[in-house]
Design a protein around this motif. Sequence first.
Motif, mmCIF file in Angstrom:
data_model
loop_
_atom_site.group_PDB
_atom_site.id
_atom_site.type_symbol
_atom_site.label_atom_id
_atom_site.label_comp_id
_atom_site.label_asym_id
_atom_site.label_seq_id
_atom_site.Cartn_x
_atom_site.Cartn_y
_atom_site.Cartn_z
ATOM 1 N N LYS A 190 0.759 -1.265 0.031
ATOM 2 C CA LYS A 190 0.032 0.100 -0.009
ATOM 3 C C LYS A 190 1.036 1.235 -0.022
ATOM 4 C CE LYS A 190 -3.588 -2.388 2.570
ATOM 5 N NZ LYS A 190 -4.804 -2.392 1.781
ATOM 6 N N LYS A 191 1.973 1.175 0.967
ATOM 7 C CA LYS A 191 2.865 2.398 1.161
ATOM 8 C C LYS A 191 3.436 2.537 -0.435
ATOM 9 C CE LYS A 191 6.670 4.396 3.391
ATOM 10 N NZ LYS A 191 7.147 4.874 1.985
ATOM 11 N N ALA A 192 3.764 1.548 -1.170
ATOM 12 C CA ALA A 192 4.651 1.824 -2.237
ATOM 13 C C ALA A 192 3.783 2.094 -3.472
ATOM 14 C CB ALA A 192 5.198 0.286 -2.715
ATOM 15 N N ALA A 193 2.571 1.757 -3.403
ATOM 16 C CA ALA A 193 1.805 2.036 -4.300
ATOM 17 C C ALA A 193 1.408 3.987 -4.200
ATOM 18 C CB ALA A 193 0.121 1.509 -4.118
ATOM 19 N N ILE A 194 1.000 4.179 -3.050
ATOM 20 C CA ILE A 194 0.894 5.677 -2.687
ATOM 21 C C ILE A 194 2.553 6.477 -3.199
ATOM 22 C CG2 ILE A 194 0.757 7.364 -0.850
ATOM 23 C CD1 ILE A 194 -0.827 5.333 0.383
ATOM 24 N N ASP A 195 3.402 5.901 -2.797
ATOM 25 C CA ASP A 195 4.670 6.719 -3.379
ATOM 26 C C ASP A 195 5.026 6.730 -4.674
ATOM 27 O OD1 ASP A 195 5.405 7.268 -0.623
ATOM 28 O OD2 ASP A 195 6.323 5.344 -0.494
ATOM 29 N N LEU A 196 4.333 5.637 -5.421
ATOM 30 C CA LEU A 196 4.412 5.632 -6.981
ATOM 31 C C LEU A 196 3.546 6.369 -7.827
ATOM 32 C CD1 LEU A 196 5.865 1.711 -6.950
ATOM 33 C CD2 LEU A 196 7.262 3.675 -7.486
ATOM 34 N N ALA A 197 2.449 6.836 -7.208
ATOM 35 C CA ALA A 197 1.485 7.537 -7.916
ATOM 36 C C ALA A 197 1.489 9.004 -7.624
ATOM 37 C CB ALA A 197 0.011 7.042 -7.153
ATOM 38 N N ASN A 198 0.994 9.675 -8.910
ATOM 39 C CA ASN A 198 0.751 11.200 -9.190
ATOM 40 C C ASN A 198 -0.089 11.438 -8.002
ATOM 41 O OD1 ASN A 198 2.828 11.617 -11.035
ATOM 42 N ND2 ASN A 198 1.501 11.412 -12.627
ATOM 43 N N LYS A 199 -1.393 10.602 -7.922
ATOM 44 C CA LYS A 199 -2.187 11.051 -6.972
ATOM 45 C C LYS A 199 -2.927 9.771 -6.261
ATOM 46 C CE LYS A 199 -5.657 13.776 -5.056
ATOM 47 N NZ LYS A 199 -5.224 14.670 -4.216
ATOM 48 N N ALA A 200 -2.960 9.862 -4.936
ATOM 49 C CA ALA A 200 -3.371 8.779 -4.294
ATOM 50 C C ALA A 200 -4.603 9.040 -3.509
ATOM 51 C CB ALA A 200 -2.384 8.275 -3.079
ATOM 52 N N TYR A 201 -5.502 8.044 -3.488
ATOM 53 C CA TYR A 201 -7.029 8.008 -2.894
ATOM 54 C C TYR A 201 -7.174 6.925 -1.844
ATOM 55 C CZ TYR A 201 -8.096 11.204 -6.636
ATOM 56 O OH TYR A 201 -8.062 12.302 -7.482
ATOM 57 N N VAL A 202 -7.378 6.963 -0.835
ATOM 58 C CA VAL A 202 -7.680 6.123 0.242
ATOM 59 C C VAL A 202 -9.256 6.020 0.245
ATOM 60 C CG1 VAL A 202 -7.983 5.647 2.774
ATOM 61 C CG2 VAL A 202 -5.656 6.279 1.793
ATOM 62 N N LEU A 203 -9.628 4.664 0.145
ATOM 63 C CA LEU A 203 -11.255 4.525 0.038
ATOM 64 C C LEU A 203 -11.791 3.963 1.279
ATOM 65 C CD1 LEU A 203 -11.595 3.138 -3.702
ATOM 66 C CD2 LEU A 203 -11.194 5.466 -2.969
ATOM 67 N N ALA A 204 -12.407 4.290 2.081
ATOM 68 C CA ALA A 204 -13.019 3.985 3.401
ATOM 69 C C ALA A 204 -14.273 4.375 3.806
ATOM 70 C CB ALA A 204 -12.000 4.574 4.397
ATOM 71 N N ASP A 205 -15.333 3.276 4.121
ATOM 72 C CA ASP A 205 -16.550 3.594 4.873
ATOM 73 C C ASP A 205 -16.270 4.309 6.178
ATOM 74 O OD1 ASP A 205 -16.866 1.577 6.837
ATOM 75 O OD2 ASP A 205 -16.289 0.087 5.041
ATOM 76 N N TRP A 206 -17.312 4.537 6.835
ATOM 77 C CA TRP A 206 -17.292 5.204 8.136
ATOM 78 C C TRP A 206 -16.721 4.722 9.209
ATOM 79 C CZ3 TRP A 206 -20.205 2.922 11.624
ATOM 80 C CH2 TRP A 206 -21.265 1.957 11.184
ATOM 81 N N SER A 207 -16.903 3.070 9.223
ATOM 82 C CA SER A 207 -16.288 2.332 10.131
ATOM 83 C C SER A 207 -14.638 2.349 10.499
ATOM 84 C CB SER A 207 -16.748 0.936 10.013
ATOM 85 O OG SER A 207 -16.266 0.347 9.061
ATOM 86 N N LYS A 208 -13.992 2.895 9.665
ATOM 87 C CA LYS A 208 -12.568 2.843 9.367
ATOM 88 C C LYS A 208 -12.074 4.036 10.307
ATOM 89 C CE LYS A 208 -13.065 -0.940 6.964
ATOM 90 N NZ LYS A 208 -13.039 -0.838 5.759
ATOM 91 N N PHE A 209 -12.732 5.226 10.484
ATOM 92 C CA PHE A 209 -12.098 6.189 11.177
ATOM 93 C C PHE A 209 -12.068 5.984 12.545
ATOM 94 C CE2 PHE A 209 -13.401 7.883 7.184
ATOM 95 C CZ PHE A 209 -12.784 9.170 6.785
ATOM 96 N N ASN A 210 -11.022 6.633 13.068
ATOM 97 C CA ASN A 210 -10.582 6.614 14.375
ATOM 98 C C ASN A 210 -10.256 5.221 15.120
ATOM 99 O OD1 ASN A 210 -10.939 9.384 15.117
ATOM 100 N ND2 ASN A 210 -13.238 8.942 14.959
ATOM 101 N N GLN A 211 -10.111 4.419 13.985
ATOM 102 C CA GLN A 211 -9.493 2.927 14.343
ATOM 103 C C GLN A 211 -7.986 2.924 13.980
ATOM 104 O OE1 GLN A 211 -11.720 0.596 15.435
ATOM 105 N NE2 GLN A 211 -12.908 2.528 15.501
ATOM 106 N N VAL A 212 -7.253 1.846 14.852
ATOM 107 C CA VAL A 212 -5.909 1.930 14.434
ATOM 108 C C VAL A 212 -5.545 0.252 14.530
ATOM 109 C CG1 VAL A 212 -3.667 2.231 15.472
ATOM 110 C CG2 VAL A 212 -5.309 3.902 16.073
ATOM 111 N N SER A 213 -4.817 -0.020 13.275
ATOM 112 C CA SER A 213 -4.381 -1.440 13.200
ATOM 113 C C SER A 213 -2.856 -1.607 13.525
ATOM 114 C CB SER A 213 -4.751 -1.964 11.423
ATOM 115 O OG SER A 213 -6.046 -1.958 11.595
ATOM 116 N N PHE A 214 -2.365 -2.687 13.205
ATOM 117 C CA PHE A 214 -1.085 -2.963 13.579
ATOM 118 C C PHE A 214 -0.002 -2.358 13.003
ATOM 119 C CE2 PHE A 214 2.684 -6.166 13.454
ATOM 120 C CZ PHE A 214 3.029 -5.958 14.670
ATOM 121 N N SER A 215 -0.170 -2.222 11.525
ATOM 122 C CA SER A 215 1.019 -1.919 10.619
ATOM 123 C C SER A 215 0.686 -0.515 9.874
ATOM 124 C CB SER A 215 1.112 -2.952 9.570
ATOM 125 O OG SER A 215 1.437 -4.232 10.036
ATOM 126 N N PHE A 216 1.725 0.380 10.135
ATOM 127 C CA PHE A 216 1.545 1.892 9.747
ATOM 128 C C PHE A 216 2.038 1.853 8.151
ATOM 129 C CE2 PHE A 216 3.960 5.628 8.347
ATOM 130 C CZ PHE A 216 3.240 6.569 8.485
#
Length: 250
Positions: A190-216
């Motif tokens: 995921k990080k590599a794709a963001i770094d290799l793109a001219n423009k990056a979009y994160v697609l997330a429904d409402w349940s993903k906000f204020n959540q934290v998973s293991f890997s940055f």
Amino acid sequence: MLTPERHRLILELIKENKIVTIHQLVEATKSSESTIRRDLIQLENENKLARFHGGAQIIKSKSEETSIGERLSANFTEKKAIAKKAAAYVENGDCIFLDAGTTTYYMIEYLPKETIVVTNGLSLINECLDKGLETYTVGGRAKAKTRAFIGKGALEGINAYRFDKCFIGINGIHLKFGYTTPDPEEAMIKKAAIDLANKAYVLADWSKFNQVSFSFVHNLDSASIITDRLGNQEEIKQFSQITTIETVKS
């Protein structure tokens, strides 16, 4: 309804549905919204649930993952609306990266015919081919649970490309901890794709906000967020100070 009985019902609903909204709890318990909010604060303090703006969910391990089948059926309407909006940013001839997520899967039907797609998502390949899109995969190890190509081979493969845009699914969006996901190897892709793109979009429904998973994965300002809604205007303002937030109606 007495408080212990109300708490028992709230926890049963969360255990059954994984995620519930305050509105659902108000209807189920015949209580006021302020009462439910106080209940959720107390239950969270007792480590029995995790609150988010507008509701609560079952407490998950930061390394816990759901299968691709489970994710395809979760928040279906919201994901379809987000996917349609995201696809509107793709122009004919764009080379894009589609992450191995469910919302990116739903994007495919809306993509222009001349789109060139690179993906690490096994579930996305047939959909792209059936639509007649020029499709490339990154290779690497195939992970059964999330149907994603990961590992050294996938990382080397993705670095062979440059993208006009990339579209990433994510497990956690947090003001302090940024974008996170359970698996370190998927986080690297995921990080590599963001770094290799001219423009990056994160697609997330409402349940993903204020959540934290293991890997940055990356900092919030590395990508624009397309979501269906946020809890309140103050929350939108907080996130919008760091990155672009676009909400869609589901």
